[in-house]
Design a protein around this motif. Structure first.
Motif, mmCIF file in Angstrom:
data_model
loop_
_atom_site.group_PDB
_atom_site.id
_atom_site.type_symbol
_atom_site.label_atom_id
_atom_site.label_comp_id
_atom_site.label_asym_id
_atom_site.label_seq_id
_atom_site.Cartn_x
_atom_site.Cartn_y
_atom_site.Cartn_z
ATOM 1 N N ARG A 331 92.351 -49.495 -67.631
ATOM 2 C CA ARG A 331 92.457 -48.333 -68.479
ATOM 3 C C ARG A 331 91.629 -48.600 -69.620
ATOM 4 O O ARG A 331 91.911 -49.373 -70.496
ATOM 5 N N GLN A 332 90.613 -47.619 -70.014
ATOM 6 C CA GLN A 332 89.789 -47.694 -71.015
ATOM 7 C C GLN A 332 89.910 -46.202 -71.853
ATOM 8 O O GLN A 332 90.136 -45.325 -71.337
ATOM 9 N N ASP A 336 85.702 -38.878 -74.145
ATOM 10 C CA ASP A 336 85.750 -37.306 -74.381
ATOM 11 C C ASP A 336 86.936 -36.709 -74.832
ATOM 12 O O ASP A 336 86.799 -35.698 -75.593
ATOM 13 N N THR A 337 87.973 -37.388 -74.947
ATOM 14 C CA THR A 337 89.284 -36.671 -75.210
ATOM 15 C C THR A 337 89.975 -37.838 -76.002
ATOM 16 O O THR A 337 90.503 -38.875 -75.336
ATOM 17 N N LEU A 338 90.233 -37.537 -77.272
ATOM 18 C CA LEU A 338 91.116 -38.677 -78.169
ATOM 19 C C LEU A 338 92.494 -38.643 -77.556
ATOM 20 O O LEU A 338 93.225 -37.621 -77.278
ATOM 21 N N GLY A 339 92.911 -39.952 -77.502
ATOM 22 C CA GLY A 339 94.393 -39.999 -77.260
ATOM 23 C C GLY A 339 94.383 -39.945 -75.423
ATOM 24 O O GLY A 339 95.618 -40.188 -75.050
ATOM 25 N N TYR A 340 93.450 -40.097 -74.802
ATOM 26 C CA TYR A 340 93.653 -40.053 -73.162
ATOM 27 C C TYR A 340 92.788 -41.348 -73.006
ATOM 28 O O TYR A 340 92.118 -41.940 -73.594
ATOM 29 N N LYS A 341 92.977 -41.724 -71.656
ATOM 30 C CA LYS A 341 92.417 -42.818 -71.164
ATOM 31 C C LYS A 341 91.952 -42.488 -69.824
ATOM 32 O O LYS A 341 92.316 -41.842 -68.975
ATOM 33 N N ASP A 342 90.769 -43.373 -69.567
ATOM 34 C CA ASP A 342 90.082 -43.285 -67.979
ATOM 35 C C ASP A 342 90.766 -44.580 -67.401
ATOM 36 O O ASP A 342 90.529 -45.665 -67.901
ATOM 37 N N SER A 382 90.109 -42.983 -59.510
ATOM 38 C CA SER A 382 89.550 -42.677 -61.029
ATOM 39 C C SER A 382 90.667 -41.606 -61.432
ATOM 40 O O SER A 382 90.747 -40.648 -60.654
ATOM 41 N N ASN A 383 91.219 -41.643 -62.387
ATOM 42 C CA ASN A 383 91.912 -40.813 -63.172
ATOM 43 C C ASN A 383 92.028 -40.672 -64.749
ATOM 44 O O ASN A 383 91.574 -41.576 -65.288
ATOM 45 N N LEU A 384 92.077 -39.557 -65.181
ATOM 46 C CA LEU A 384 92.130 -39.253 -66.639
ATOM 47 C C LEU A 384 93.723 -39.376 -66.955
ATOM 48 O O LEU A 384 94.594 -38.266 -66.446
#
Length: 764
Positions: A331-332, A336-342, A382-384
């Motif tokens: 997870r990185q 694009d969206t603060l507080g979220y992870k790819d 792959s997930n957000l």
């Protein structure tokens, strides 16, 4: 009694005198009828040949040339005879002469004998390490004792000139070419998926151990016509033959365990072996600080098997096969969206088989057959996710959630016939067939799926000749023709290399070649007709190898044509044509010294690269992001025999690489460059210590142990490989290594073979 003795003595003296006069009369008569033969013996350059033997065939008449190449002798032979002239290092000559008349003057010119010990080596563009070549640069021991390589073949190759320091993607980037433009061959056949499967913004290592190879050729350009489908360079590996004796091995390290056995038959004509390894990076991750979060610790299962059969005095049948399974999850932080992870998860299955056979099939004929088959499967998810690691679907970013399954099957077969001409000259010709089947199944967040299968069959024929005119002058002329079913087109690729010896150990070389490659599968199928990508190589080299010292200086120019261009169709990037172009030019220097300081081995390499290309989504011809103008490496190895310990260090520098943000303008239906810059310079110093104690022996069975401790990037230098951008292009984030420093500690024990002397000798 005295009278009888005196009479006997007188009679004996009379007989002796009569015989003496008869012999003298014969010699005078013979000399009067003898014919004098004289002359000189010179080489191809007109220089006198001293010590040459000159004689009449089938007689005892002859002489040896003096320091000026002169000879003179007399002969009583008559009629038409043959004059034989020979000297060490030259081809023997026979010349007809007519004897029985007046004195004759016969001058002879000798041609230098072409021998492997004295002959020039055709080497432009290539670094070679094998038991067949004089230009040995990197051996298996070199690879595993290079501090920055971490026992990876390509890690050590990256310390040679021509290779770029790219840390965000696997593969060899050579002289302005992409990783896809470098191909790897084992025992003559192509290897697909030589590296472990890709991880976002992280380079993966090669799948193969350096100890299975006895020969390594890294060709940064201008390689042989026997190999194709590599636009920039070729890494050619040759596996080992029969082992010296049966042995076993065990390895234990902070990241895993391994073990294996190699069994040699009693008649030493066959062998078999198996190995298994398990790696889990959990303990290593506990000791170092990581950039990213791993929800699935990288885990690897690997197994391999081999057999080797000596089919005759000159024949060898070899099989090598590997299987690997690995999985990881990472997870990185989302840019694009603060507080979220790819989140990215990968499961990989890979199978590889290689079968080869070589045999002398006649007095001058040699046959090499090879076939390889491999399969590769990647299951990617792959997930957000949010801070609690729960999958989220955010408007505009839904495409971050997908499943991708890829399956590939690959087959390669090659037959090479070689005919030995006089001396070292030889002709090689043959054919090759390559089959690939790449399938993909892409499932989006909404269940929509697309994909398909891309099949390709490439059939090639090739021919090549090594022509040794003298020990000092040689040429290699080759031609390769290929036909692609996918493209429905053929190509014709000429290759030419020249080498000229300059003094002891020195030589100059020139090389020219045309190289072709089919488009990358990930951009297919295409809505338009495509063409082969083409690169034309020009290389000039000077090399000197003498007294355990190697110097190489090389200039190169490479012109690209028909590179792949891409566009957006149906929301994905696909090939739109073959109109791309580019060039690359540069200067390279390599120096290795194992002589000056006892037990000290070091090499220095430097590369200057000036390159631009217009390909894929580039809006114009620009310097690619994987190319640094200046790259340099220093590798130092100091072995202390008294304590059987090797101290190794390496330092690598690369000037900053360019980075870009290339966005797609849907209104104008074209790509635009919205941001550009250059990274900080790359610096990395690594150290390792190898200790070789013989822990114990039992009834003559040696137990050989290597204790290894290494630290990569020991100074903790900050490294930036590039930048990734937010979808709107307004924010960017540096791409850095998973960790600034990596520490390795392991012990490797072999049973039955004491390799300490091999390691010592390799470092002397």
């Amino acid at each position: 009694m005295v009278y009888i003795v005196n009479q006997f003595t007188f009679a004996l003296q009379s007989q002796f005198m009569r015989a003496f006069f008869l012999l003298l009369t014969f010699l005078i008569a013979t000399a009067a009828g003898a014919q004098k033969i004289s002359g000189t013996v010179r080489d191809g350059k007109g220089a006198p040949v001293a010590g040459a033997s000159v004689s009449i065939k089938d007689s005892y008449d002859g002489a040896t040339t003096d320091s000026l190449g002169r000879y003179s002798f007399s002969s009583t032979e008559t009629g038409s005879r043959l004059l034989e002239v020979s000297a060490i290092g030259y081809r023997a000559v026979t010349q007809p002469v007519q004897l029985g008349g007046a004195p004759q003057t016969v001058s002879v010119q000798l041609k230098e004998e072409v021998t492997e010990l004295k002959a020039v080596v055709i080497s432009a563009g290539s670094f070679e390490a094998s038991d067949k070549k004089k230009a040995t640069v990197l051996s298996s021991i070199d690879i595993v004792t290079t501090a920055s390589a971490n026992a990876d073949v390509t890690g050590a190759v990256k310390t040679l000139p021509g290779a770029q320091q790219v840390g965000e993607s696997e593969g060899l980037f050579v002289r302005g070419g992409t990783a896809q433009e470098t191909k790897t061959f084992i025992d003559g056949t192509l290897v697909n998926n030589f590296f472990y499967s890709s991880v976002p913004n992280t380079a993966t290592r090669g799948r193969f151990s350096p100890f299975i190879f006895k020969g390594t050729v890294f060709s940064a350009g201008g390689y042989s016509a026997l190999f194709g489908q590599a636009l920039s360079s070729a890494l050619i590996l040759e596996s080992i033959d029969l082992p010296e004796q049966s042995s076993g091995n065990i390895g234990v390290s902070v990241i895993g365990v391994s073990g294996g056995v190699q069994k040699l038959a009693k008649d030493k004509k066959s062998s078999w072996g198996v190995n298994y390894g398990y790696n889990n990076i959990w303990l290593g991750f506990q000791l170092i600080k990581l950039r990213d979060e791993y929800f699935q610790i990288p885990e690897y299962h690997t197994a391999d098997a081999n057999f080797r059969i000596k089919t005759s005095a000159t024949g060898m049948l070899k099989y090598y096969g590997t299987f690997s399974y690995n999985k990881l999850g990472i997870r990185q932080a989302s840019i694009d969206t603060l507080g979220y992870k790819d989140a990215f998860g990968l499961n990989n299955h890979n199978l590889y088989h290689n079968l080869s056979w070589r045999e002398n099939i006649g007095r001058r004929w040699k046959l090499n057959l090879g076939a390889s088959y491999s399969t590769n499967r990647d299951d990617i998810r792959s997930n957000l996710v949010d801070a609690q690691n729960k999958e989220q679907s955010i408007p505009g970013l839904e495409t971050r959630n997908f499943d991708l399954n890829t399956k590939g099957r690959y087959f390669n077969a090659k037959a090479v016939f070689e005919y030995r001409l006089k001396g070292l000259s030889a002709l090689r010709f043959g054919l090759e067939h390559n089959y690939s089947d790449d399938g993909s199944d892409y499932v989006l967040f909404n269940g929509q799926r697309f994909g398909g299968t891309i099949r390709e069959r490439i059939t090639s024929v090739f021919g090549e000749g090594d022509i040794y005119l003298t020990n000092a002058l040689a040429a290699r002329v080759g031609l390769r023709a290929e036909y692609s079913v996918l493209l429905g087109k053929a190509n014709l690729a000429p290759r030419l290399s020249l080498a000229h010896k300059l003094g002891a150990g020195g030589q100059a070389s020139l090389a020219y070649g045309e190289f072709y490659q089919t488009p990358e599968r990930r951009y297919l199928p295409a809505p338009v007709t495509l063409d082969y990508a083409k690169a034309t190589h020009y290389i000039a080299q000077y090399q000197r190898i003498a007294n355990q010292q190697t110097l190489r200086v090389e200039l190169f120019y490479k012109k690209y044509q028909s590179l792949l261009k891409t566009g957006i169709t149906g929301g994905r990037e696909v090939a739109t044509g073959s109109t791309g172009y580019g060039d690359a030019r540069g200067f390279e220097l390599f120096w290795r010294d194992k002589k000056t300081v006892k037990n000290l081995d070091y090499w220095v390499s430097y590369s200057y690269l000036d390159t631009k290309r217009d390909y894929l989504n580039f809006p114009t011809a620009i310097e690619p992001s994987f190319a640094a103008k200046h790259t340099a490496s220093l590798v130092v190895k100091r072995f202390v025999p008294s304590i059987k310990t090797g101290f190794n260090a390496s330092y690598t520098y690369a000037s900053g690489r360019p980075y870009y943000n290339i966005g797609y303008d849907s209104n104008q239906d074209k790509f635009k460059l919205t941001d550009a810059g250059r990274t900080i310079d790359f610096h990395s110093a690594s150290v390792s210590v190898n200790y070789l104690p013989k822990l114990f022996s039992k009834k003559g069975a040696s137990r050989f142990t290597v204790l290894v401790f290494s630290v990569s990037n020991v100074l903790g230098n900050q490294q930036v490989y590039g930048y990734r951008y937010a979808s709107n292009g307004r924010r960017k984030q540096a791409i850095t290594p998973p960790t600034n420093m990596f520490v390795f500690l392991g012990a490797f024990i072999s049973f039955g073979v004491d390799r300490s002397e091999d390691v010592i000798n390799s470092n002397l």
